[in-house]
Design a protein around this motif. Structure first.
Motif, mmCIF file in Angstrom:
data_model
loop_
_atom_site.group_PDB
_atom_site.id
_atom_site.type_symbol
_atom_site.label_atom_id
_atom_site.label_comp_id
_atom_site.label_asym_id
_atom_site.label_seq_id
_atom_site.Cartn_x
_atom_site.Cartn_y
_atom_site.Cartn_z
ATOM 1 N N PHE A 73 0.755 -6.298 -1.902
ATOM 2 C CA PHE A 73 1.353 -7.590 -1.553
ATOM 3 C C PHE A 73 2.508 -7.922 -2.493
ATOM 4 C CE2 PHE A 73 1.748 -12.165 -1.600
ATOM 5 C CZ PHE A 73 1.573 -12.548 -0.280
ATOM 6 N N PHE A 74 2.285 -7.812 -3.793
ATOM 7 C CA PHE A 74 3.327 -8.177 -4.751
ATOM 8 C C PHE A 74 4.446 -7.135 -4.790
ATOM 9 C CE2 PHE A 74 -0.189 -10.805 -6.498
ATOM 10 C CZ PHE A 74 0.451 -12.026 -6.400
ATOM 11 N N ASN A 75 4.131 -5.881 -4.467
ATOM 12 C CA ASN A 75 5.194 -4.882 -4.319
ATOM 13 C C ASN A 75 6.140 -5.283 -3.199
ATOM 14 O OD1 ASN A 75 4.087 -3.337 -6.355
ATOM 15 N ND2 ASN A 75 3.092 -1.877 -4.996
ATOM 16 N N SER A 76 5.570 -5.670 -2.054
ATOM 17 C CA SER A 76 6.384 -6.108 -0.914
ATOM 18 C C SER A 76 7.157 -7.374 -1.246
ATOM 19 C CB SER A 76 5.496 -6.349 0.316
ATOM 20 O OG SER A 76 5.121 -5.147 0.928
ATOM 21 N N LEU A 77 6.512 -8.292 -1.945
ATOM 22 C CA LEU A 77 7.170 -9.549 -2.303
ATOM 23 C C LEU A 77 8.364 -9.299 -3.221
ATOM 24 C CD1 LEU A 77 6.901 -12.629 -1.944
ATOM 25 C CD2 LEU A 77 5.544 -12.664 -4.037
ATOM 26 N N LEU A 78 8.179 -8.443 -4.217
ATOM 27 C CA LEU A 78 9.267 -8.118 -5.132
ATOM 28 C C LEU A 78 10.421 -7.442 -4.402
ATOM 29 C CD1 LEU A 78 10.474 -7.746 -7.997
ATOM 30 C CD2 LEU A 78 9.163 -5.599 -8.149
ATOM 31 N N LEU A 79 10.109 -6.459 -3.573
ATOM 32 C CA LEU A 79 11.153 -5.746 -2.838
ATOM 33 C C LEU A 79 11.890 -6.672 -1.887
ATOM 34 C CD1 LEU A 79 9.437 -2.333 -2.007
ATOM 35 C CD2 LEU A 79 11.510 -2.665 -3.338
ATOM 36 N N THR A 80 11.164 -7.558 -1.228
ATOM 37 C CA THR A 80 11.794 -8.480 -0.279
ATOM 38 C C THR A 80 12.755 -9.424 -0.983
ATOM 39 O OG1 THR A 80 9.887 -8.388 1.220
ATOM 40 C CG2 THR A 80 11.358 -10.283 1.427
ATOM 41 N N VAL A 81 12.327 -10.001 -2.096
ATOM 42 C CA VAL A 81 13.183 -10.934 -2.838
ATOM 43 C C VAL A 81 14.441 -10.237 -3.331
ATOM 44 C CG1 VAL A 81 13.356 -12.338 -4.934
ATOM 45 C CG2 VAL A 81 11.294 -12.453 -3.519
ATOM 46 N N VAL A 82 14.281 -9.061 -3.938
ATOM 47 C CA VAL A 82 15.429 -8.334 -4.483
ATOM 48 C C VAL A 82 16.364 -7.886 -3.364
ATOM 49 C CG1 VAL A 82 16.146 -6.237 -5.695
ATOM 50 C CG2 VAL A 82 14.206 -7.566 -6.545
ATOM 51 N N GLU A 221 0.560 5.628 -4.546
ATOM 52 C CA GLU A 221 -0.179 4.531 -3.915
ATOM 53 C C GLU A 221 0.045 3.208 -4.633
ATOM 54 O OE1 GLU A 221 -4.776 3.328 -2.668
ATOM 55 O OE2 GLU A 221 -4.319 5.335 -3.441
ATOM 56 N N ARG A 222 0.283 3.251 -5.940
ATOM 57 C CA ARG A 222 0.503 2.013 -6.696
ATOM 58 C C ARG A 222 1.818 1.344 -6.326
ATOM 59 N NH1 ARG A 222 -0.029 4.477 -12.555
ATOM 60 N NH2 ARG A 222 1.261 5.998 -11.432
ATOM 61 N N LYS A 223 2.739 2.101 -5.706
ATOM 62 C CA LYS A 223 4.033 1.557 -5.305
ATOM 63 C C LYS A 223 4.086 1.209 -3.820
ATOM 64 C CE LYS A 223 6.697 4.026 -8.859
ATOM 65 N NZ LYS A 223 7.823 4.948 -9.102
ATOM 66 N N TYR A 224 3.006 1.427 -3.098
ATOM 67 C CA TYR A 224 2.999 1.153 -1.662
ATOM 68 C C TYR A 224 3.350 -0.299 -1.383
ATOM 69 C CZ TYR A 224 0.837 5.604 -0.264
ATOM 70 O OH TYR A 224 0.582 6.918 -0.009
ATOM 71 N N THR A 225 4.086 -0.506 -0.297
ATOM 72 C CA THR A 225 4.308 -1.854 0.202
ATOM 73 C C THR A 225 3.133 -2.259 1.086
ATOM 74 O OG1 THR A 225 5.559 -1.000 2.083
ATOM 75 C CG2 THR A 225 6.800 -1.600 0.110
ATOM 76 N N LEU A 226 3.080 -3.513 1.473
ATOM 77 C CA LEU A 226 1.934 -4.021 2.219
ATOM 78 C C LEU A 226 1.737 -3.329 3.573
ATOM 79 C CD1 LEU A 226 -0.407 -5.956 2.154
ATOM 80 C CD2 LEU A 226 1.086 -7.746 3.034
ATOM 81 N N PRO A 227 2.786 -3.124 4.388
ATOM 82 C CA PRO A 227 2.556 -2.412 5.655
ATOM 83 C C PRO A 227 1.981 -1.016 5.472
ATOM 84 C CG PRO A 227 4.680 -3.523 5.698
ATOM 85 C CD PRO A 227 4.170 -3.622 4.293
ATOM 86 N N ILE A 228 2.443 -0.289 4.447
ATOM 87 C CA ILE A 228 1.914 1.050 4.198
ATOM 88 C C ILE A 228 0.470 0.959 3.726
ATOM 89 C CG2 ILE A 228 2.199 3.187 2.880
ATOM 90 C CD1 ILE A 228 5.137 2.496 2.547
ATOM 91 N N GLY A 229 0.198 0.018 2.818
ATOM 92 C CA GLY A 229 -1.157 -0.141 2.313
ATOM 93 C C GLY A 229 -2.145 -0.476 3.408
ATOM 94 N N LEU A 230 -1.766 -1.382 4.309
ATOM 95 C CA LEU A 230 -2.663 -1.723 5.418
ATOM 96 C C LEU A 230 -2.897 -0.523 6.321
ATOM 97 C CD1 LEU A 230 -1.330 -5.281 6.371
ATOM 98 C CD2 LEU A 230 -3.428 -4.713 5.143
ATOM 99 N N LYS A 231 -1.870 0.324 6.475
ATOM 100 C CA LYS A 231 -2.028 1.523 7.298
ATOM 101 C C LYS A 231 -3.054 2.469 6.691
ATOM 102 C CE LYS A 231 -0.986 4.686 10.397
ATOM 103 N NZ LYS A 231 -1.941 5.712 9.901
ATOM 104 N N THR A 232 -3.150 2.538 5.362
ATOM 105 C CA THR A 232 -4.100 3.445 4.718
ATOM 106 C C THR A 232 -5.549 3.015 4.923
ATOM 107 O OG1 THR A 232 -4.025 2.258 2.591
ATOM 108 C CG2 THR A 232 -2.395 4.003 2.942
#
Length: 277
Positions: A73-82, A221-232
């Motif tokens: 979640f926070f990976n996706s949030l960080l990437l989205t903001v940047v 896996e620690r760098k996964y974004t939320l869509p990828i993580g949910l897919k796993t």
């Protein structure tokens, strides 16, 4: 009866029905988030409100369980903001150059921007992947952010918006002794708030929901974004529907907050960008 009243009533009924159709999927996933995964496997998403099987267990598991959901979640949030911040600033700067200055090849370059808009991203996947690999940027967030920060569609939208701003504003800034950077940062950017709001919402949605490109370049896996993580969570060896459904519903919240924060300017920005030029 006032003239035009039947039309207003008809439009009200039509938009009410459209609103209901849009909200039904959200209602279904909200209900499913309170049901155990076995219910989803057995009956799928449905609109049945059954208190006998509903509980807060999925939410308890989401916030207290052993999983990597909030890392994703926070990976996706960080990437989205940047990505949104860089895309808006760089695209607005390019669009300002097209709108405010005359230079050799300007029309040709703008036609190139329009042509890029017509190319599906899937066609660019292989050459873009090869480029990122050769630059040794695989499994980095830079590989996700950099390819999209100069968005052709965003440049086009900003250019159309800026073409409706009187050139006298720029001339007045020059007369007052402001530098070109000062004119852009102090005079032009504040005027562009509605267009920034519209593009922040659209680019934010695209970045938050982006799956294919991050899936291709990320392997940690620690760098996964939320869509990828949910897919796993869906594997041939077992499916974690309890976390999947509540995590999917929870993932809607950032986009909802983004829209609420910028909706004051959203309609103005979209309308002005559509008709100006």
């Amino acid at each position: 009866m006032k003239k035009g009243l039947p039309l207003k009533i008809g439009l009200f009924v039509l938009f009410t029905l459209l609103c209901a159709l849009i909200l039904i999927p959200f209602y279904a996933i909200a209900l499913a988030s309170f049901k155990p995964g076995e219910e989803l496997i057995r009956y799928g998403l449905n609109l049945k409100f059954d208190l006998s099987v509903m509980s807060f267990d999925n939410y308890t598991y989401l916030f207290t369980g052993q999983h990597a959901y909030f890392t994703w979640f926070f990976n996706s949030l960080l990437l989205t903001v940047v990505q949104v911040a860089l895309t808006l600033f760089i695209s607005a700067t390019v669009a300002y150059g097209f709108s405010a200055y005359e230079f050799k090849g300007k029309n040709f370059l703008f036609i190139c921007v329009l042509l890029i808009m017509m190319v599906p991203f899937e066609i660019l996947l292989l050459p873009l992947y090869t480029l990122i690999f050769n630059l040794h940027m695989m499994n980095t967030y830079s590989a996700i952010v950099l390819p999209g920060i100069a968005s052709a569609a965003t440049i086009f939208f900003f250019r159309q918006y800026l073409s409706g701003i009187p050139k006298e504003i720029i001339a007045a800034g020059r007369v007052d002794g402001a530098s070109e950077y000062g004119i852009y940062l102090r005079l032009i950017l504040p005027i562009m708030k509605p267009s920034f709001a519209a593009m922040a919402i659209l680019n934010g949605m695209n970045s938050w929901n982006n799956f294919l490109w991050p899936f291709m370049v990320l392997s940690d896996e620690r760098k996964y974004t939320l869509p990828i993580g949910l897919k796993t969570l869906l594997t041939p060896y077992g499916n974690n529907y309890d976390l999947l459904i509540v995590g999917s519903f929870f993932s809607i919240i950032p986009i909802f907050i983004l829209f609420v924060a910028f909706q004051k300017y959203f309609i103005d920005g979209m309308t002005a960008g559509a008709v100006k030029g």
